[in-house]
Write an enzyme that holds these catalytic residues in place. Structure first.
Site, mmCIF file in Angstrom:
data_model
loop_
_atom_site.group_PDB
_atom_site.id
_atom_site.type_symbol
_atom_site.label_atom_id
_atom_site.label_comp_id
_atom_site.label_asym_id
_atom_site.label_seq_id
_atom_site.Cartn_x
_atom_site.Cartn_y
_atom_site.Cartn_z
ATOM 1 N N HIS A 193 16.663 -11.150 14.901
ATOM 2 C CA HIS A 193 15.836 -11.802 13.881
ATOM 3 C C HIS A 193 16.509 -13.069 13.350
ATOM 4 O O HIS A 193 15.899 -14.148 13.292
ATOM 5 C CB HIS A 193 15.644 -10.779 12.749
ATOM 6 C CG HIS A 193 14.609 -11.163 11.760
ATOM 7 N ND1 HIS A 193 14.290 -10.391 10.681
ATOM 8 C CD2 HIS A 193 13.808 -12.227 11.682
ATOM 9 C CE1 HIS A 193 13.348 -10.966 9.998
ATOM 10 N NE2 HIS A 193 13.034 -12.085 10.572
ATOM 11 N N CYS A 480 1.622 -23.411 21.179
ATOM 12 C CA CYS A 480 2.594 -22.907 20.205
ATOM 13 C C CYS A 480 3.954 -22.597 20.819
ATOM 14 O O CYS A 480 4.819 -22.055 20.149
ATOM 15 C CB CYS A 480 2.044 -21.692 19.469
ATOM 16 S SG CYS A 480 1.806 -20.250 20.525
HETATM 17 C C1 PEP Z 1 5.499 -18.565 24.109
HETATM 18 O O1 PEP Z 1 5.679 -17.730 25.003
HETATM 19 O O2 PEP Z 1 5.448 -19.790 24.309
HETATM 20 C C2 PEP Z 1 5.355 -18.136 22.705
HETATM 21 C C3 PEP Z 1 5.058 -18.990 21.748
HETATM 22 O O3 PEP Z 1 5.578 -16.818 22.426
HETATM 23 P P1 PEP Z 1 7.045 -16.190 22.233
HETATM 24 O O4 PEP Z 1 8.025 -17.306 22.329
HETATM 25 O O5 PEP Z 1 7.049 -15.507 20.935
HETATM 26 O O6 PEP Z 1 7.091 -15.261 23.408
#
Ligand code: PEP
Ligand code: MG
Length: 547
Positions: A193, A480
């Site tokens: 975390h 994202c």
């Molecule tokens: C991604 O895979 O780009 C994403 C935003 O999710 P995480 O990084 O939480 O797997």
């Protein structure tokens, strides 16, 4: 003193330099306090516990909601007569106040941890955290040698400090002092975390350095990219770190100064910049830099140590502090993305990940959905689904939600790209997870350390196919993953038709600035020249190579 390098694991990139501020650690003075000074020492210890309680109460008021209740448990603990007596007895036995606080809280934490109860075990870390806080707050007055071992920079609020600790719990991370410029941890892992929050906030972090780091004193340098910490760094190394640190500070100041400027290209095309967050600290930093809301709330990070599926109340307690800061704004809450490197102990050995895993445990999914809908009622709520593969999965979640809640699908697997048209029809918006998608497309291992570029032609092709699917259904396209905050990927993503970029808090200002320097018509033209275009109602809305 000659410099000394300690090798750990890289957890959040960047260089930082400052005075070591050791939380707890092994350097607390234990010299016996003379008899006549012990009553005064008892009063110092009591005052430190009272000051810790007051700090926690103020913190609880700041964060509000159910997290405040968790923090207030620390206030009660600080006044627990058993603990207070234990501290007093340790001082009367001759220990200086800081050592007595450390010993008594460690004893209580050990007793709680031994109870073989997962929930109570988490409380043990809270007691240790209270002890560290009280130790930091022990007044230096009247206690010459006992001050040794207290944070070197604690009396100088303007000095840059590197936080040194065994491990950091969520409460510690939620409340990092502004003068903390980097973090060095004896334990912890790159996916913990604390590591994810540090990356969001742009704080260099090295983990797994071993107990030796707790002896750090004076200047230390953190190289979060290489996973190295240097004690007493030589001048050239210290200078390079100071320059990098100053550049980050200047970027942050610029973001704050420009927060009122719109994220609009030179020719008037708007892009919404949102923040990726898991904590209130990241949300506050993102909003301060001009983010319009949250584009990705990673809910699983609060439960990486869970012993069972989180209950509705636990979900509400975890997300309420963030959602309370988002009244009237976009709050994109992703349901638990457990699996792979984010597998809590109770799911050890599972091969499923994200939405597939949740749909196999519908009660757990429903508990989270109820909490999200309830805690997000004052926000512009959007529920985001991780590792989607099919449109049917999106329909299955929508059927479990109250009518009208916006549902988004992350496109981060090759299966999702292949089904993008149907998924776009089923969802209210798409969000490209470039972190997982880049590796899935290139066949590399996201957790193996190698970087995968979102600008690689194959990844571009996958993103362009996703953009076409979103455009055809007139659905918002968000990005994202990390690519949304990379300078060479942002023009590509905007040119592809991404209307929203969601990025770590530390990058919000920079991304908004890059958008203001772009010309949207030029992005479209250059892509069109390569025969890459997507039209909607006769208008080019997105461009990219054919998949
Ligand atoms: C991604 O895979 O780009 C994403 C935003 O999710 P995480 O990084 O939480 O797997
Ligand atoms: Mg992902």
């Amino acid at each position: 003193m000659a410099e000394q390098a300690l090798q750990g694991l890289p957890a959040s990139p960047g260089l930082a330099i400052g005075c070591a501020r050791v939380l707890g650690g092994a350097t607390v003075a234990r010299d016996t306090v003379p008899d006549e000074r012990r009553p005064a020492e008892v009063e110092r210890a009591h005052a430190a516990l009272r000051a810790a309680a007051a700090e926690l109460e103020a913190l609880a008021e700041r964060v509000g909601g159910e997290e405040a209740e968790i923090i207030r448990a620390g206030v009660l603990m600080a006044g627990d007569p058993v603990l207070v007596d234990d501290v007093e007895r340790a001082v009367l036995d001759g220990l200086p106040a800081p050592a007595a606080l450390e010993a008594a809280t460690a004893r209580h934490a050990g007793a709680i941890a031994a109870l073989d109860d997962g929930t109570l075990a988490a409380r043990a870390e809270d007691v240790r955290s209270l002890g560290r806080r009280a130790m930091r707050l022990v007044s230096a007055e009247g206690s010459p040698p006992a001050a040794e071992g207290l944070p070197a920079a604690s009396n100088d609020a303007s000095a840059a400090a590197v936080l040194v600790a065994d491990e950091l719990g969520p409460a510690d991370v939620a409340e990092l002092d502004p003068e903390i410029v980097g973090i060095a941890l004896a334990r912890g892992g790159p996916t913990a975390h604390a590591a994810i929050v540090a990356r969001g906030l742009g704080l260099p972090l090295v983990v797994g350095l071993g107990a030796g780091i707790l002896e750090a004193d004076g200047q230390i340098m953190v190289d979060g990219g290489e996973g190295v910490v240097v004690l007493s760094p030589a001048d050239d190394r210290a200078g390079a770190a100071a320059d990098a640190q100053e550049a980050r500070r200047a970027e942050r100041a610029q973001a704050l100064a420009d927060r009122a400027l719109p994220a609009v290209t030179l020719d008037g095309h708007s892009v919404r910049v949102l923040v990726n967050a898991a904590t209130r600290a990241e949300l506050d930093a993102g909003l301060a830099a001009g983010a319009e809301g949250v584009g990705l709330l990673r809910t699983e990070l609060a439960f990486l140590d869970a012993e069972t599926w989180p209950t509705e109340a636990q979900h509400r307690a975890a997300i309420a502090p963030v959602l309370q800061g988002l009244a009237g704004r976009t709050a994109t809450v992703r349901v638990l993305d457990f699996g792979a490197d984010k597998t809590p102990p109770f799911l050890a050995g599972t091969h499923e990940r994200g939405l597939e895993l949740l749909l196999a445990h519908p009660d757990a999914l429903d508990a989270q959905l109820r909490a999200v809908v309830d805690a997000g009622r004052d926000t512009e709520l959007r529920v985001l689904l991780p590792m989607v593969e099919t449109a049917e999965q999106v329909h299955a979640v929508r059927a479990r939600l109250p009518h009208g809640v916006s549902v988004g699908a992350m496109i981060e697997t090759t299966g999702a790209v292949a089904n993008a048209a149907a998924i776009a029809a089923a969802a209210d918006f798409l969000s490209i997870g470039t972190n997982d998608l880049s590796h899935a497309v290139l066949g590399s291992d996201r957790f193996g350390g190698a970087a995968a570029s979102a600008t690689h032609p194959l990844v571009r092709a996958a993103m362009a196919a996703t953009a076409r699917a979103a455009a055809a259904e007139r659905k918002t396209l968000e990005v994202c993953g990390e690519a949304a905050s990379e300078p060479d990927a942002v023009p590509l993503l905007v040119g592809l038709g991404a209307g929203e970029l969601s990025v770590g808090a530390a990058r919000v200002g920079a991304v908004r600035g890059w958008i203001r320097a772009l010309r949207y018509d030029e992005l479209l033209q250059s892509r069109n020249a390569a025969g890459e275009r997507v039209e909607r109602d006769g208008r080019v809305v997105a461009v990219g190579p054919e998949a």
